[in-house]
Structure formats: C-alpha cells, structure tokens
Design a protein around this motif. Structure first.
Motif, PDB file in Angstrom:
ATOM      1  N   ILE A 127       0.789  -1.004   0.246  1.00 41.66           N
ATOM      2  CA  ILE A 127       0.087  -0.061   0.031  1.00 41.66           C
ATOM      3  C   ILE A 127       1.033   1.027   0.007  1.00 41.66           C
ATOM      4  O   ILE A 127       0.825   2.304  -0.793  1.00 41.66           O
ATOM      5  CB  ILE A 127      -0.765   0.088   1.245  1.00 41.66           C
ATOM      6  N   GLU A 128       1.900   1.462   0.736  1.00 47.58           N
ATOM      7  CA  GLU A 128       2.796   2.311   0.843  1.00 47.58           C
ATOM      8  C   GLU A 128       3.641   2.556  -0.382  1.00 47.58           C
ATOM      9  O   GLU A 128       3.672   3.769  -1.025  1.00 47.58           O
ATOM     10  CB  GLU A 128       4.035   2.096   1.799  1.00 47.58           C
ATOM     11  N   GLN A 129       3.935   1.452  -1.269  1.00 52.32           N
ATOM     12  CA  GLN A 129       4.577   1.488  -2.739  1.00 52.32           C
ATOM     13  C   GLN A 129       3.452   2.048  -3.644  1.00 52.32           C
ATOM     14  O   GLN A 129       4.043   2.378  -4.652  1.00 52.32           O
ATOM     15  CB  GLN A 129       5.129   0.093  -2.681  1.00 52.32           C
ATOM     16  N   ASN A 130       2.365   1.785  -3.310  1.00 51.83           N
ATOM     17  CA  ASN A 130       1.383   2.092  -4.467  1.00 51.83           C
ATOM     18  C   ASN A 130       0.321   3.126  -4.144  1.00 51.83           C
ATOM     19  O   ASN A 130      -0.831   3.007  -4.467  1.00 51.83           O
ATOM     20  CB  ASN A 130       0.580   0.711  -4.909  1.00 51.83           C
ATOM     21  N   ALA A 131       0.830   3.965  -3.171  1.00 53.56           N
ATOM     22  CA  ALA A 131      -0.206   4.908  -2.690  1.00 53.56           C
ATOM     23  C   ALA A 131      -1.056   5.663  -3.612  1.00 53.56           C
ATOM     24  O   ALA A 131      -2.279   5.714  -3.684  1.00 53.56           O
ATOM     25  CB  ALA A 131       0.308   5.920  -1.517  1.00 53.56           C
ATOM     26  N   GLN A 132      -0.582   6.321  -4.535  1.00 51.15           N
ATOM     27  CA  GLN A 132      -1.138   7.144  -5.658  1.00 51.15           C
ATOM     28  C   GLN A 132      -1.976   6.278  -6.452  1.00 51.15           C
ATOM     29  O   GLN A 132      -3.141   6.852  -6.639  1.00 51.15           O
ATOM     30  CB  GLN A 132      -0.026   7.821  -6.190  1.00 51.15           C
ATOM     31  N   ALA A 133      -1.626   5.108  -6.816  1.00 47.95           N
ATOM     32  CA  ALA A 133      -2.490   4.434  -7.700  1.00 47.95           C
ATOM     33  C   ALA A 133      -3.868   3.888  -6.837  1.00 47.95           C
ATOM     34  O   ALA A 133      -5.072   3.969  -7.414  1.00 47.95           O
ATOM     35  CB  ALA A 133      -1.741   3.428  -8.437  1.00 47.95           C
TER      36      ALA A 133
END
Length: 302
Positions: free
Chosen positions: A272-278
C-alpha cells in the motif's frame, strides 16, 4: 465438477468473485525475492478468518456500496439495451462476499469440513446451478451489450465497448483519470505470494504438514490438500471430509492461519505504501461510482 483453489481475493468494481487460487503475477514494485522480510510478532495471535479484515480491503466496496453500484449499472444496461430493441434482465444478486477472506488460507471451518470437505456450501452450489439454468442472451443482444460486433444496429451507433462500456463510463463520469481496476486484486495476490516465502509461514506450513502426516495424510501444503484431484467429484466423499477435518485441526494446532495472516498483513501494508498514488485513484473511483449510481447519473426515465 468444481474449482476449489485458494489464495486469491478477487473483486471487480461491479462483480466480486469467490477467492481463487494463487498463481504467478506481474510485480510492478520489483523483485520481491530480494526484499527484506517485514518484521512480525514472534507469536502471532489466532484469528477468525470469517471476520478477518486485511489492509487492502479498505480499497474495496462495502456490501452497501456494491449494491448501489450494481443497481445503478443494471439500470444503465436496461436503458441502453432498450434503445436497440432488447430487453435486458439484470441479476438480482451482486455476488458480494461478506466473508471475503474466509478461505484465503484454505478451509478453516471444522463443521463445514465435516459436512462438505473442500466443496463449497450446498447453497452456493444451488445458486450456481440456478444461474446456469437461466436463458442466455441472443447473439445479437450480446453483440450490443459487449460492443463486439457491428458498430450500428437499426441505424443507431453502438457505443464503444457496447452498453457495458457506456454504463461503466457513466458510472465513472467526473473522474479525470481512469484507475487500474485490477490493481487491488493484483496486490492482494502479490502479498499472498510473498507471504508464502516468508520464513515464518514456511515453518508454519512445514509444521502443518508434519501434523497431517501423523494422521496419515501426506501433503506438503494446504493447497495440495485442497486441490487434490481425488476430491474432484460432484459431491464430497468420506475420504475428502476426513482429510478436510484433519486439515482444519492441524491449522488450529499450528496456528497456521494466525501466523500466515499476520505476515500477509505486513506485506499488504508495504505494498500500500509503495502504490499509494494508484490506490488513492482506485478509492476515488469507487467513491465516484457510488455517487453516480445513487444519483442515477445518465439514466433515462422509463
């Protein structure tokens, strides 16, 4: 015959499907085999899979939201198909899974195991048979619904993607950028795949396998038991239910689900941290769909 694979949490924006098997998947965040294992408690607590909530669930629709979207989508489809001379009969159920994570780590209900083994509940089987018995749309209607056919019918231009495409676009109206609708499912599968390689889960599965062996069942992993082709029958056999009962007992004895879900949650938080924007876009798309569906955006009156 039925499919009984576990591990993948599947839901689309309009349809949410039963958890299926964990297969290989793309990895937009890099090679997970090289990353450091996320820290987890030494002795994770036992959990109840029927009430288990995972971090990525926050980016999926609730039951109420799913029903709102389903109803709005159905009305849009009825309206669009009618313009081309077809009656469209929407399904009454959204297929929402209130206990979406119940079998993510395999069967865990001892009562179900004793009665149905690895088979789905009899009520689920009946619903599937009932759905299969419904008359299918004609080829012409399917062409208009999907947009896979001629671009015009009776002098009217068929929308790109058919009525389905038109309905989807209408529900997302107002959103500047379209989200990756499969992103949550893909990340949930990634966390599952990575959790399988975590040292604590590897050890817990090994302990589960040793427990099963003491009862005379030689399986390396819960998936091997769940997917044993010997159990690929219309109805569960005595051998299957006995195996399933032992499976559940060994999961409880080794706290496999408690350990596995704790590791799974740690990986989901990292993803979730690594794909926060998406993921933020996915969340905004869901909010937009619910709003448009509730408002009847673009829906013509009868």
């Amino acid at each position: 015959m039925r499919t009984r694979r576990v591990g993948k949490s599947v839901t689309g924006t309009v349809l949410i499907m039963l958890l299926a098997g964990a297969c290989g998947t793309s990895n937009p965040t890099g090679d997970s085999r090289k990353e450091v294992e996320p820290p987890v408690p030494a002795n994770p607590p036992a959990v109840d899979p029927s009430t288990l909530s995972l971090p990525l669930d926050a980016y999926r629709s609730t039951k109420a939201e799913q029903q709102t979207i389903h109803d709005g989508y159905s009305r849009l489809m009825v309206d669009c198909m009618k313009r081309y001379g077809f009656d469209y009969s929407p399904s009454r159920s959204t297929g929402y899974l209130e206990q979406r994570n119940t079998r993510r780590y395999g069967i865990t209900d001892s009562t179900h195991a004793a009665q149905r083994g690895y088979h789905p509940a009899s009520s689920v089987v009946e619903k599937r048979r009932s759905a299969a018995a419904k008359p299918a749309m004609s080829a012409s209607a399917q062409s208009v619904a999907s947009g896979k056919g001629q671009s015009k019918r009776n002098g009217r231009t068929v929308p790109v993607g058919g009525c389905n495409g038109e309905a989807r676009r209408t529900l997302l109206q107002g959103l500047r950028q379209a989200p990756r609708l499969d992103l949550v499912d893909e990340l949930a599968l990634q966390s599952y795949d990575r959790s399988l390689r975590h040292s604590k889960v590897v050890a817990a599965i090994s302990a589960w396998s040793a427990c099963m062996a003491k009862s005379g069942y030689n399986y390396r992993t819960p998936s091997d038991a769940n997917n044993d082709r010997v159990f690929n029958t219309d109805e569960p056999t005595a051998q299957e239910t006995a195996t399933a009962v032992a499976d559940v007992a060994c999961k409880k004895q080794t706290n496999l689900v408690g350990i596995w879900s704790t590791v799974d949650i740690a990986y989901q938080k990292r993803l979730i941290e690594q794909n926060a924007q998406a993921l933020d876009l996915v969340k905004r798309a869901l909010t937009t769909e619910v709003k448009n569906a509730a408002a009847g955006r673009g829906i013509r009156s009868e």
